[in-house]
Design an enzyme around this catalytic site. Structure first.
Site, PDB file in Angstrom:
ATOM      1  N   ARG A 162       3.675   8.964 -29.345  1.00 36.27           N
ATOM      2  CA  ARG A 162       4.218   9.497 -28.088  1.00 36.27           C
ATOM      3  C   ARG A 162       5.013  10.792 -28.323  1.00 36.27           C
ATOM      4  O   ARG A 162       6.022  11.040 -27.664  1.00 36.27           O
ATOM      5  CB  ARG A 162       5.119   8.471 -27.391  1.00 36.27           C
ATOM      6  CG  ARG A 162       4.433   7.181 -26.969  1.00 36.27           C
ATOM      7  CD  ARG A 162       3.410   7.429 -25.876  1.00 36.27           C
ATOM      8  NE  ARG A 162       2.951   6.193 -25.249  1.00 36.27           N
ATOM      9  CZ  ARG A 162       1.941   5.441 -25.670  1.00 36.27           C
ATOM     10  NH1 ARG A 162       1.253   5.790 -26.743  1.00 36.27           N
ATOM     11  NH2 ARG A 162       1.596   4.351 -25.020  1.00 36.27           N
ATOM     12  N   SER A 237       4.626   2.517 -19.202  1.00 29.55           N
ATOM     13  CA  SER A 237       5.733   2.068 -20.057  1.00 29.55           C
ATOM     14  C   SER A 237       6.935   2.960 -19.805  1.00 29.55           C
ATOM     15  O   SER A 237       6.832   4.180 -19.946  1.00 29.55           O
ATOM     16  CB  SER A 237       5.380   2.205 -21.530  1.00 29.55           C
ATOM     17  OG  SER A 237       4.230   1.484 -21.830  1.00 29.55           O
ATOM     18  N   GLU A 333      10.659   6.445 -22.531  1.00 28.28           N
ATOM     19  CA  GLU A 333       9.463   7.237 -22.828  1.00 28.28           C
ATOM     20  C   GLU A 333       9.250   8.280 -21.737  1.00 28.28           C
ATOM     21  O   GLU A 333       8.744   9.368 -21.988  1.00 28.28           O
ATOM     22  CB  GLU A 333       8.246   6.302 -22.889  1.00 28.28           C
ATOM     23  CG  GLU A 333       6.987   6.981 -23.353  1.00 28.28           C
ATOM     24  CD  GLU A 333       5.720   6.298 -22.882  1.00 28.28           C
ATOM     25  OE1 GLU A 333       5.065   6.841 -21.971  1.00 28.28           O
ATOM     26  OE2 GLU A 333       5.393   5.234 -23.416  1.00 28.28           O
TER      27      GLU A 333
HETATM   28  N1  EPU Z   1       4.996  -8.390 -24.778  1.00 25.95           N
HETATM   29  C1  EPU Z   1       5.808  -9.377 -24.303  1.00 25.95           C
HETATM   30  N2  EPU Z   1       6.307  -9.261 -23.041  1.00 25.95           N
HETATM   31  C2  EPU Z   1       6.007  -8.240 -22.240  1.00 25.95           C
HETATM   32  C3  EPU Z   1       5.171  -7.196 -22.722  1.00 25.95           C
HETATM   33  C4  EPU Z   1       4.679  -7.304 -24.002  1.00 25.95           C
HETATM   34  O1  EPU Z   1       6.097 -10.348 -25.001  1.00 25.95           O
HETATM   35  O2  EPU Z   1       6.486  -8.244 -21.104  1.00 25.95           O
HETATM   36  C5  EPU Z   1       4.389  -8.531 -26.112  1.00 25.95           C
HETATM   37  C6  EPU Z   1       2.910  -8.869 -25.964  1.00 25.95           C
HETATM   38  O3  EPU Z   1       2.681 -10.231 -25.867  1.00 25.95           O
HETATM   39  C7  EPU Z   1       2.326  -8.327 -27.242  1.00 25.95           C
HETATM   40  C8  EPU Z   1       3.201  -7.134 -27.541  1.00 25.95           C
HETATM   41  O4  EPU Z   1       4.407  -7.301 -26.799  1.00 25.95           O
HETATM   42  O5  EPU Z   1       2.451  -9.230 -28.303  1.00 25.95           O
HETATM   43  C9  EPU Z   1       2.530  -5.826 -27.176  1.00 25.95           C
HETATM   44  O6  EPU Z   1       2.219  -5.835 -25.783  1.00 25.95           O
HETATM   45  P1  EPU Z   1       1.074  -4.920 -25.122  1.00 25.95           P
HETATM   46  O7  EPU Z   1      -0.211  -5.095 -25.844  1.00 25.95           O
HETATM   47  O8  EPU Z   1       1.081  -5.174 -23.660  1.00 25.95           O
HETATM   48  O9  EPU Z   1       1.522  -3.453 -25.445  1.00 25.95           O
HETATM   49  P2  EPU Z   1       2.945  -2.719 -25.418  1.00 25.95           P
HETATM   50  O10 EPU Z   1       3.362  -2.462 -26.820  1.00 25.95           O
HETATM   51  O11 EPU Z   1       3.876  -3.454 -24.548  1.00 25.95           O
HETATM   52  C10 EPU Z   1       1.831  -0.345 -25.541  1.00 25.95           C
HETATM   53  C11 EPU Z   1       1.875   0.958 -24.808  1.00 25.95           C
HETATM   54  C12 EPU Z   1       1.125   0.874 -23.491  1.00 25.95           C
HETATM   55  C13 EPU Z   1      -0.305   0.491 -23.800  1.00 25.95           C
HETATM   56  C14 EPU Z   1      -0.302  -0.842 -24.565  1.00 25.95           C
HETATM   57  C15 EPU Z   1      -1.675  -1.265 -25.010  1.00 25.95           C
HETATM   58  C16 EPU Z   1       3.953   2.006 -25.493  1.00 25.95           C
HETATM   59  C17 EPU Z   1       5.312   2.437 -25.080  1.00 25.95           C
HETATM   60  N3  EPU Z   1       3.250   1.363 -24.582  1.00 25.95           N
HETATM   61  O12 EPU Z   1       2.533  -1.312 -24.758  1.00 25.95           O
HETATM   62  O13 EPU Z   1       1.135   2.161 -22.914  1.00 25.95           O
HETATM   63  O14 EPU Z   1      -1.073   0.367 -22.627  1.00 25.95           O
HETATM   64  O15 EPU Z   1       0.493  -0.714 -25.770  1.00 25.95           O
HETATM   65  O16 EPU Z   1      -2.086  -0.457 -26.063  1.00 25.95           O
HETATM   66  O17 EPU Z   1       3.546   2.269 -26.625  1.00 25.95           O
HETATM   67  C18 EPU Z   1       2.166   3.621 -21.358  1.00 25.95           C
HETATM   68  O18 EPU Z   1       2.467   4.315 -22.315  1.00 25.95           O
HETATM   69  O19 EPU Z   1       2.454   3.924 -20.168  1.00 25.95           O
HETATM   70  C19 EPU Z   1       1.473   2.350 -21.602  1.00 25.95           C
HETATM   71  C20 EPU Z   1       1.226   1.471 -20.624  1.00 25.95           C
END
Ligand code: EPU
Length: 337
Positions: A162, A237, A333
């Protein structure tokens, strides 16, 4: 080109926040952009793309220039690859769908990310195991001061998680006008390692997925977890996933053995902020019209009439609650204006 005065930006930011621009102009060609910059040399300027990664907490006392440069084309190709150029004002998801229709591979994991093509390099957008830097070749940008065009190669962009030069040295100095991607024409590199994609494909009994299948899987996952900004204002995010030292992580893991994490290096670990927020009891939390989304705690939402300040206050409350519980600082972010 009409310059509007005291112009509402409610429809120009995906949070759906009401804020006014002192002046507003939409530019559709490079010549128009150049002319606006020349004629407003001494005015304060604010560059607006898709408005999908910002939180407006106040009116903008400047000339807002909405970059609405449309068009996309194949620049060149060889046996295996195609170089595709998109102008900055194209909607990202529509552009991704167009590449998939032509069977050009590389962007499918980033389906349905809100925003325009021109802002994708700024924060090196990424999702489901892919980042823009994996297929990015270069982007053209106009120097705000001199109106000269400059090409930024991939290495010049200093991409990170990012992160890019456009958040640092090049900030407020350039307007990205087009982006070139190098995509595959055959032997697509299908990337389904990200857990959710595998599960989604298995659910539909797909064993040898095409890029279209991957895109559909990503769309289904995003639609199930992430709110559609047209229905519920949000900016994806709101926070970055914090990268912490292994030492610090081990302390957290001792207290919270179920904590999720991604290995970054021998010394660093990335922790999903969504997990931290959810397990601090804030998933679905709501204060007035500002809330933490019920399916993805990393996303803050506007239920209707939240002001930018309401969302900002909520974000500070989330940061403090997470810090008090885990000792981990989470950073926004989105750009807070
Ligand atoms: N998780 C939770 N609770 C939540 C959300 C996530 O426990 O409410 C846990 C999930 O179970 C999982 C882990 O956190 O084990 C990762 O969750 P997820 O795959 O949903 O991804 P994220 O790390 O929360 C990032 C990006 C997203 C992108 C997803 C998928 C960032 C800041 N965000 O989210 O990007 O869609 O991975 O690759 O890196 C964005 O930037 O606007 C965005 C949506």
């Amino acid at each position: 080109m009409q310059i509007h005065q005291n112009f509402s930006l409610k429809n120009y930011n995906t949070f759906g926040i009401e804020a006014k621009a002192k002046q507003f102009v939409a530019v559709h060609t490079l010549d128009q952009l150049k002319s606006v910059l020349e004629h407003h040399k001494n005015d304060k300027k604010f560059i607006l793309g898709g408005g999908s990664n910002m939180l407006l907490t106040q009116d903008i006392d400047a000339l807002v220039i909405h970059v609405d440069l449309k068009g996309k084309k194949v620049l060149k190709e060889d046996e295996n690859f195609v170089w595709v150029e998109s102008n900055a004002g194209e909607n990202w998801h529509e552009f991704v769908l167009w590449t998939i229709e032509q069977d050009f591979g590389g962007l499918e994991n980033m389906s349905l990310i809100p925003g325009n093509v021109g802002t994708t390099p700024v924060q090196n957008i990424g999702a489901y195991g892919a980042e823009i830097k994996d297929t990015f070749v270069s982007c053209d940008a106009m120097n705000i001061e001199t109106q000269e065009m400059k090409k930024f190669t991939k290495s010049e962009c200093n991409f990170g998680y990012r992160e890019s030069i456009f958040k640092h040295e090049a900030k407020d100095k350039f307007i990205i006008t087009s982006v070139v991607f190098k995509l595959t024409k055959c032997n697509h590199k299908i990337s389904v390692e990200y857990g959710d994609i595998k599960a989604e494909l298995a659910k539909n009994n797909i064993k040898n997925p095409t890029i279209k299948d991957v895109s559909n899987a990503v769309i289904a996952i995003r639609q199930s977890k992430l709110p559609n900004p047209k229905e519920l204002g949000n900016s994806g995010s709101f926070f970055k996933n914090p990268v912490i030292s292994r030492e610090e992580f081990l302390k957290v893991k001792e207290k919270f053995p179920d904590v999720k994490y991604f290995e970054i290096s021998e010394t660093e670990v990335k922790v999903p902020a969504g997990w931290l927020i959810e397990h601090a009891g804030l998933k679905g939390y709501r204060n007035g019209d500002a809330g933490v989304h019920k399916n993805q705690a990393l996303v803050l939402v506007n239920y209707g009439n939240a002001t930018g300040q309401d969302i900002l206050n909520l974000s500070k409350y989330v940061q403090k609650t997470v810090f008090d519980k885990y000792g981990i600082a989470i950073e926004a972010e989105v750009n807070v204006i």
